[in-house]
Design a protein around this motif. Structure first.
Motif, PDB file in Angstrom:
ATOM      1  N   GLY A 110       0.784  -1.241   0.000  1.00  0.00           N
ATOM      2  CA  GLY A 110       0.000   0.000   0.000  1.00  0.00           C
ATOM      3  C   GLY A 110       0.806   1.277   0.000  1.00  0.00           C
ATOM      4  O   GLY A 110       0.234   2.367   0.078  1.00  0.00           O
ATOM      5  N   THR A 111       2.128   1.188  -0.100  1.00  0.00           N
ATOM      6  CA  THR A 111       2.958   2.387  -0.050  1.00  0.00           C
ATOM      7  C   THR A 111       2.981   3.102  -1.404  1.00  0.00           C
ATOM      8  O   THR A 111       2.865   2.478  -2.450  1.00  0.00           O
ATOM      9  N   PRO A 112       3.163   4.433  -1.370  1.00  0.00           N
ATOM     10  CA  PRO A 112       3.233   5.174  -2.628  1.00  0.00           C
ATOM     11  C   PRO A 112       4.534   4.867  -3.370  1.00  0.00           C
ATOM     12  O   PRO A 112       5.587   4.733  -2.751  1.00  0.00           O
ATOM     13  N   VAL A 113       4.437   4.741  -4.701  1.00  0.00           N
ATOM     14  CA  VAL A 113       5.619   4.476  -5.526  1.00  0.00           C
ATOM     15  C   VAL A 113       5.819   5.544  -6.589  1.00  0.00           C
ATOM     16  O   VAL A 113       6.831   5.527  -7.292  1.00  0.00           O
ATOM     17  N   LYS A 114       4.850   6.457  -6.738  1.00  0.00           N
ATOM     18  CA  LYS A 114       5.000   7.554  -7.697  1.00  0.00           C
ATOM     19  C   LYS A 114       4.314   8.791  -7.141  1.00  0.00           C
ATOM     20  O   LYS A 114       3.163   8.726  -6.692  1.00  0.00           O
ATOM     21  N   ALA A 115       5.025   9.913  -7.187  1.00  0.00           N
ATOM     22  CA  ALA A 115       4.493  11.193  -6.716  1.00  0.00           C
ATOM     23  C   ALA A 115       3.337  11.646  -7.609  1.00  0.00           C
ATOM     24  O   ALA A 115       3.216  11.182  -8.731  1.00  0.00           O
ATOM     25  N   PRO A 116       2.459  12.459  -7.075  1.00  0.00           N
ATOM     26  CA  PRO A 116       2.609  13.262  -5.875  1.00  0.00           C
ATOM     27  C   PRO A 116       2.153  12.579  -4.585  1.00  0.00           C
ATOM     28  O   PRO A 116       2.163  13.198  -3.529  1.00  0.00           O
ATOM     29  N   ALA A 117       1.768  11.317  -4.634  1.00  0.00           N
ATOM     30  CA  ALA A 117       1.300  10.614  -3.423  1.00  0.00           C
ATOM     31  C   ALA A 117       2.410  10.529  -2.390  1.00  0.00           C
ATOM     32  O   ALA A 117       3.572  10.269  -2.726  1.00  0.00           O
ATOM     33  N   ILE A 118       2.030  10.745  -1.107  1.00  0.00           N
ATOM     34  CA  ILE A 118       2.990  10.600  -0.014  1.00  0.00           C
ATOM     35  C   ILE A 118       2.438   9.716   1.103  1.00  0.00           C
ATOM     36  O   ILE A 118       3.180   9.281   1.956  1.00  0.00           O
ATOM     37  N   LYS A 119       1.133   9.446   1.084  1.00  0.00           N
ATOM     38  CA  LYS A 119       0.500   8.618   2.119  1.00  0.00           C
ATOM     39  C   LYS A 119       0.145   7.255   1.536  1.00  0.00           C
ATOM     40  O   LYS A 119      -0.216   7.132   0.369  1.00  0.00           O
ATOM     41  N   SER A 120       0.200   6.244   2.395  1.00  0.00           N
ATOM     42  CA  SER A 120      -0.167   4.889   1.985  1.00  0.00           C
ATOM     43  C   SER A 120      -1.673   4.765   1.798  1.00  0.00           C
ATOM     44  O   SER A 120      -2.444   5.577   2.320  1.00  0.00           O
ATOM     45  N   LEU A 121      -2.066   3.729   1.074  1.00  0.00           N
ATOM     46  CA  LEU A 121      -3.489   3.443   0.884  1.00  0.00           C
ATOM     47  C   LEU A 121      -4.135   3.063   2.208  1.00  0.00           C
ATOM     48  O   LEU A 121      -3.471   2.529   3.105  1.00  0.00           O
ATOM     49  N   LYS A 122      -5.433   3.302   2.304  1.00  0.00           N
ATOM     50  CA  LYS A 122      -6.188   2.877   3.488  1.00  0.00           C
ATOM     51  C   LYS A 122      -6.384   1.364   3.378  1.00  0.00           C
ATOM     52  O   LYS A 122      -6.975   0.873   2.424  1.00  0.00           O
ATOM     53  N   GLU A 123      -5.853   0.645   4.358  1.00  0.00           N
ATOM     54  CA  GLU A 123      -5.906  -0.821   4.323  1.00  0.00           C
ATOM     55  C   GLU A 123      -6.910  -1.337   5.339  1.00  0.00           C
ATOM     56  O   GLU A 123      -7.058  -0.792   6.431  1.00  0.00           O
ATOM     57  N   TYR A 124      -7.612  -2.398   4.947  1.00  0.00           N
ATOM     58  CA  TYR A 124      -8.539  -3.097   5.828  1.00  0.00           C
ATOM     59  C   TYR A 124      -7.962  -4.477   6.126  1.00  0.00           C
ATOM     60  O   TYR A 124      -7.102  -4.971   5.405  1.00  0.00           O
ATOM     61  N   GLN A 125      -8.461  -5.121   7.168  1.00  0.00           N
ATOM     62  CA  GLN A 125      -8.039  -6.481   7.500  1.00  0.00           C
ATOM     63  C   GLN A 125      -8.653  -7.449   6.492  1.00  0.00           C
ATOM     64  O   GLN A 125      -9.858  -7.408   6.247  1.00  0.00           O
ATOM     65  N   ALA A 126      -7.831  -8.312   5.930  1.00  0.00           N
ATOM     66  CA  ALA A 126      -8.304  -9.315   4.972  1.00  0.00           C
ATOM     67  C   ALA A 126      -7.749 -10.674   5.365  1.00  0.00           C
ATOM     68  O   ALA A 126      -6.570 -10.800   5.695  1.00  0.00           O
ATOM     69  N   TYR A 127      -8.610 -11.678   5.350  1.00  0.00           N
ATOM     70  CA  TYR A 127      -8.165 -13.037   5.659  1.00  0.00           C
ATOM     71  C   TYR A 127      -9.126 -14.024   5.006  1.00  0.00           C
ATOM     72  O   TYR A 127     -10.190 -13.659   4.513  1.00  0.00           O
ATOM     73  N   THR A 128      -8.743 -15.281   5.012  1.00  0.00           N
ATOM     74  CA  THR A 128      -9.563 -16.321   4.393  1.00  0.00           C
ATOM     75  C   THR A 128      -9.623 -17.541   5.295  1.00  0.00           C
ATOM     76  O   THR A 128      -8.719 -17.780   6.099  1.00  0.00           O
ATOM     77  N   ASP A 129     -10.712 -18.293   5.147  1.00  0.00           N
ATOM     78  CA  ASP A 129     -10.825 -19.580   5.831  1.00  0.00           C
ATOM     79  C   ASP A 129     -10.587 -20.719   4.836  1.00  0.00           C
ATOM     80  O   ASP A 129     -10.835 -21.869   5.131  1.00  0.00           O
ATOM     81  N   GLY A 130     -10.103 -20.362   3.659  1.00  0.00           N
ATOM     82  CA  GLY A 130      -9.863 -21.348   2.609  1.00  0.00           C
ATOM     83  C   GLY A 130     -10.986 -21.398   1.585  1.00  0.00           C
ATOM     84  O   GLY A 130     -10.776 -21.840   0.461  1.00  0.00           O
ATOM     85  N   TYR A 131     -12.165 -20.957   1.973  1.00  0.00           N
ATOM     86  CA  TYR A 131     -13.320 -20.974   1.075  1.00  0.00           C
ATOM     87  C   TYR A 131     -13.878 -19.578   0.820  1.00  0.00           C
ATOM     88  O   TYR A 131     -14.428 -19.306  -0.239  1.00  0.00           O
ATOM     89  N   ASN A 132     -13.783 -18.728   1.821  1.00  0.00           N
ATOM     90  CA  ASN A 132     -14.322 -17.377   1.744  1.00  0.00           C
ATOM     91  C   ASN A 132     -13.204 -16.379   2.023  1.00  0.00           C
ATOM     92  O   ASN A 132     -12.245 -16.685   2.709  1.00  0.00           O
ATOM     93  N   ILE A 133     -13.375 -15.163   1.501  1.00  0.00           N
ATOM     94  CA  ILE A 133     -12.481 -14.069   1.866  1.00  0.00           C
ATOM     95  C   ILE A 133     -13.287 -13.093   2.725  1.00  0.00           C
ATOM     96  O   ILE A 133     -14.447 -12.819   2.433  1.00  0.00           O
ATOM     97  N   PHE A 134     -12.682 -12.635   3.794  1.00  0.00           N
ATOM     98  CA  PHE A 134     -13.313 -11.718   4.739  1.00  0.00           C
ATOM     99  C   PHE A 134     -12.505 -10.423   4.753  1.00  0.00           C
ATOM    100  O   PHE A 134     -11.282 -10.458   4.812  1.00  0.00           O
ATOM    101  N   VAL A 135     -13.214  -9.302   4.739  1.00  0.00           N
ATOM    102  CA  VAL A 135     -12.576  -7.989   4.849  1.00  0.00           C
ATOM    103  C   VAL A 135     -13.369  -7.199   5.865  1.00  0.00           C
ATOM    104  O   VAL A 135     -14.586  -7.097   5.777  1.00  0.00           O
ATOM    105  N   GLN A 136     -12.659  -6.644   6.862  1.00  0.00           N
ATOM    106  CA  GLN A 136     -13.328  -5.848   7.881  1.00  0.00           C
ATOM    107  C   GLN A 136     -12.358  -4.851   8.491  1.00  0.00           C
ATOM    108  O   GLN A 136     -11.164  -4.907   8.256  1.00  0.00           O
ATOM    109  N   ASN A 137     -12.923  -3.937   9.266  1.00  0.00           N
ATOM    110  CA  ASN A 137     -12.081  -2.994   9.996  1.00  0.00           C
ATOM    111  C   ASN A 137     -12.519  -2.953  11.439  1.00  0.00           C
ATOM    112  O   ASN A 137     -13.395  -3.653  11.854  1.00  0.00           O
TER     113      ASN A 137
END
Length: 137
Positions: A110-137
């Protein structure tokens, strides 16, 4: 003289310590669950990325990292987020680009690699149980 120096220091610290309220992607509730089925088949392979509309501020970008774990980012650009520019997944899908400013971010962390960005992307928690993907904050 000491009093003037103290006032100048206080003013300087107050100016540097605060950003504008629009400098950050807003916090919103995210609770996403989806089976890792043909709709998400791009996530079966490392470096796969997909945009999911309707969650977060501007949608979600789900990404499968090099180590096989998942990352989830808000699709709202972290550069001038008040403009609500939706990030575009690049090809190959290692980065995303803000079409409004040309800023780029790595999907690996999520880090910036090209200007003018200086802040990282807003990241959420992501995980899987092998069958489903879950995203939450």
């Amino acid at each position: 003289m000491v009093k003037k120096l103290g006032i100048i220091t206080l003013l300087l610290l107050s100016c540097l310590g605060c950003g504008k309220a629009g400098d950050y992607v807003p916090n919103v509730s995210v609770n996403f669950v989806m089976p890792i089925d043909p709709k998400l088949s791009v996530l079966h392979h490392n470096f796969g990325a997909i945009y999911i509309k309707g969650y977060g501020v501007a949608g979600l970008i789900l990404y499968r990292r090099a180590d096989g774990t998942y990352a989830a980012y808000d699709a709202c650009s972290a550069y001038l987020p008040q403009n609500k520019c939706i990030l575009a997944i690049d090809n190959p899908s290692y980065t995303v680009t803000d079409p409004c400013s040309g800023s780029k971010w790595s999907l690996e962390d999520g880090t910036p690699v090209k200007a003018p960005a200086i802040k990282s992307l807003k990241e959420y928690q992501a995980y899987t149980d092998g069958y489903n993907i879950f995203v939450q904050n």
